[in-house]
Design an enzyme around this catalytic site. Structure first.
Site, PDB file in Angstrom:
ATOM      1  N   GLU A 115      -0.699  -1.962   5.187  1.00 56.22           N
ATOM      2  CA  GLU A 115       0.172  -1.786   6.643  1.00 56.22           C
ATOM      3  C   GLU A 115       0.119  -0.366   7.235  1.00 56.22           C
ATOM      4  O   GLU A 115       0.353  -0.539   8.310  1.00 56.22           O
ATOM      5  CB  GLU A 115       1.784  -2.041   5.856  1.00 56.22           C
ATOM      6  CG  GLU A 115       2.679  -2.168   7.116  1.00 56.22           C
ATOM      7  CD  GLU A 115       3.237  -0.895   7.701  1.00 56.22           C
ATOM      8  OE1 GLU A 115       3.455  -0.868   8.901  1.00 56.22           O
ATOM      9  OE2 GLU A 115       3.334   0.066   6.844  1.00 56.22           O
ATOM     10  N   GLU A 116      -0.007   0.552   6.277  1.00 52.92           N
ATOM     11  CA  GLU A 116       0.083   1.800   6.903  1.00 52.92           C
ATOM     12  C   GLU A 116      -0.985   2.232   7.726  1.00 52.92           C
ATOM     13  O   GLU A 116      -2.258   2.910   7.314  1.00 52.92           O
ATOM     14  CB  GLU A 116       0.119   2.760   5.604  1.00 52.92           C
ATOM     15  CG  GLU A 116       1.439   2.691   4.724  1.00 52.92           C
ATOM     16  CD  GLU A 116       2.774   3.054   5.495  1.00 52.92           C
ATOM     17  OE1 GLU A 116       2.468   3.702   6.860  1.00 52.92           O
ATOM     18  OE2 GLU A 116       3.470   3.157   4.759  1.00 52.92           O
ATOM     19  N   ASP A 120       0.843  -1.394   0.006  1.00 51.29           N
ATOM     20  CA  ASP A 120      -0.188  -0.114  -0.133  1.00 51.29           C
ATOM     21  C   ASP A 120       0.825   1.205  -0.102  1.00 51.29           C
ATOM     22  O   ASP A 120       2.034   1.062   0.361  1.00 51.29           O
ATOM     23  CB  ASP A 120      -0.986   0.076   1.231  1.00 51.29           C
ATOM     24  CG  ASP A 120      -0.412  -0.113   2.510  1.00 51.29           C
ATOM     25  OD1 ASP A 120       0.771  -0.986   2.802  1.00 51.29           O
ATOM     26  OD2 ASP A 120      -0.860   0.484   3.462  1.00 51.29           O
ATOM     27  N   ARG A 147      17.670  -7.095  15.118  1.00 48.99           N
ATOM     28  CA  ARG A 147      18.184  -7.586  16.609  1.00 48.99           C
ATOM     29  C   ARG A 147      17.042  -8.427  17.212  1.00 48.99           C
ATOM     30  O   ARG A 147      16.023  -8.511  16.680  1.00 48.99           O
ATOM     31  CB  ARG A 147      18.063  -6.304  17.524  1.00 48.99           C
ATOM     32  CG  ARG A 147      16.778  -5.663  17.816  1.00 48.99           C
ATOM     33  CD  ARG A 147      16.747  -4.412  18.655  1.00 48.99           C
ATOM     34  NE  ARG A 147      16.854  -4.814  19.933  1.00 48.99           N
ATOM     35  CZ  ARG A 147      17.729  -4.134  20.786  1.00 48.99           C
ATOM     36  NH1 ARG A 147      18.588  -3.265  20.612  1.00 48.99           N
ATOM     37  NH2 ARG A 147      17.760  -4.804  22.142  1.00 48.99           N
TER      38      ARG A 147
END
Length: 396
Positions: A141-142, A84, A181
């Site tokens: 996702e936004e 998106d 990480r």
């Protein structure tokens, strides 16, 4: 599978030219959350042309491609890209700039989609691995949690897997530098709103009014104390105010009856997330009560913290080192302040998320700004990373 370097892929000039044209085409035609119909059609068509089995409809516009290796193996992994765009008016002046007013690929999801399609193409041409790869092309996702919606629609029921991986470009970082990480990597992203309500009144006679502006101001000033006095020094958290609304611009002589203060809260552990919610509400009430004003908190938990699992980070780091060199990989990167809905996937399946440098130096436009553009030089690096990750995961 042999290790793949970006230079190996760059030598296939037709492949890189094709992917670059695809990325710039996607950039020219941005689609926002749950409206990625054209993008999904392109993804599905290209996967089908590769001979990859496709499934559509999860999350509305989501696409999942499935490819089995030619060697026997039971392990199943998933690779995810987001599709998106954002509601931003582009100001890059590029020849392939957005043709859709008010929308642009200001976060590089056009590049993420392209890199995963490139990896799918290479893997489909020679599926020399043991097991199965699912290629997840995710909508929204936004801010709207497309990953959560795909999961609710049955993503991991239909496509169970042993590990899931994602990546995101990182402007200003050196081109191809990989950061990740184990454990918490990106923050939970929550939205809060406090509504202070009184009677309001005439600005010339505040003694006759119940004024919500005073406790609202005290509350805003006090918020920093939650971080400095409530959150342990060994933890990280952020509370920011992003919106204040009260009264009418044309009526400065009226004390408003209501003040709304909205903001964001970021944290990395469930206990700290709970602490922030409780403390914001408590501070608001304590500021309001002496003034005879009510305070009501609305706290919306949006994206959970993104937590990588150790074994999968190790595989991702190994793949990155093969792709870009050991000196270009930081396996103990600092905590990232942003949020990512890939976190919903990591709540269900072990996995790892990496940031990958988009280059262009310290003056490069950052994501979510009108002048941002994905760096096409990252395409072969991202494809190489995906290919080497599959090799690391499905070697036997």
């Amino acid at each position: 599978m042999p290790h793949i370097t970006p230079d190996t892929l760059r030598n296939d000039s037709a492949f890189i030219t094709r992917l670059t044209a695809l990325r710039q085409d996607l950039h020219r035609h941005p689609e926002t959350a749950f409206e990625e119909h054209r993008t999904a059609d392109i993804v599905a068509r290209r996967l089908a042309e590769m001979g990859i089995e496709i499934h559509r409809g999860l999350g509305g516009t989501g696409v999942v491609g499935t490819l089995k290796g030619k060697r026997p193996g039971q392990r199943v992994i998933a690779l995810r890209a987001d599709m998106d765009a954002l509601f931003i008016e582009e100001q890059t002046g590029l020849p392939y700039a957005s043709e859709v007013p008010g929308k642009m690929h200001a976060c590089g999801h056009d590049g993420h989609t392209t890199m995963l399609l490139g990896a799918a193409e290479k893997l489909a041409a020679d599926p020399d691995f043991a097991g199965t790869v699912h290629f997840i092309f995710q909508p929204a996702e936004e801010g709207l949690g497309g990953a959560r919606v795909m999961i609710e629609d049955g993503l991991f029921d239909l496509f169970p897997c042993d590990a899931v991986y994602g990546l995101h470009n990182a402007p200003k970082e050196p081109l191809g530098r990989v950061l990740t990480r184990p454990g918490p990597f990106m923050s939970a992203g929550d939205t809060w709103e406090v509504i202070f309500e009184g009677s309001g009144g005439h600005g010339a006679m505040p003694h006759t009014a119940t004024d919500p502006t005073v406790p609202a101001g005290q509350f805003i000033a006090a918020l920093a104390q939650i971080i400095s006095r409530k959150v342990p020094a060994t933890d990280s958290a952020v509370i920011s105010v992003g919106h204040i609304a009260a009264g009418d611009y044309m009526s400065p002589n009226i004390i408003p009856a209501k003040v709304v203060v909205r903001g964001t809260a970021r944290s990395y552990r469930p206990q700290i997330r709970d602490l922030l919610e409780q403390s914001i509400g408590s501070f608001a009430e304590h500021c309001a009560a002496p003034h005879g004003v009510s305070a009501r908190l609305i706290y919306t938990r949006r994206y959970p913290p993104l937590v990588n699992t150790g074994a999968e980070v190790s595989r991702a780091v190994a793949a990155a080192r093969v792709s870009v060199g050991e000196n270009m990989v930081d396996p103990k990167a600092p905590l990232a302040g942003g949020s990512e809905d890939f976190s919903f996937m990591l709540e269900k399946v072990p996995g790892a998320y990496v940031m990958m440098g988009n280059g262009d130096g310290p003056e490069a436009a950052f994501v979510h700004t009108p002048k941002y553009d994905f760096n096409d030089a990252l395409i072969p690096i991202g494809v190489a990373y995906w290919l080497n990750l599959v090799a690391a995961e499905l070697a036997a």
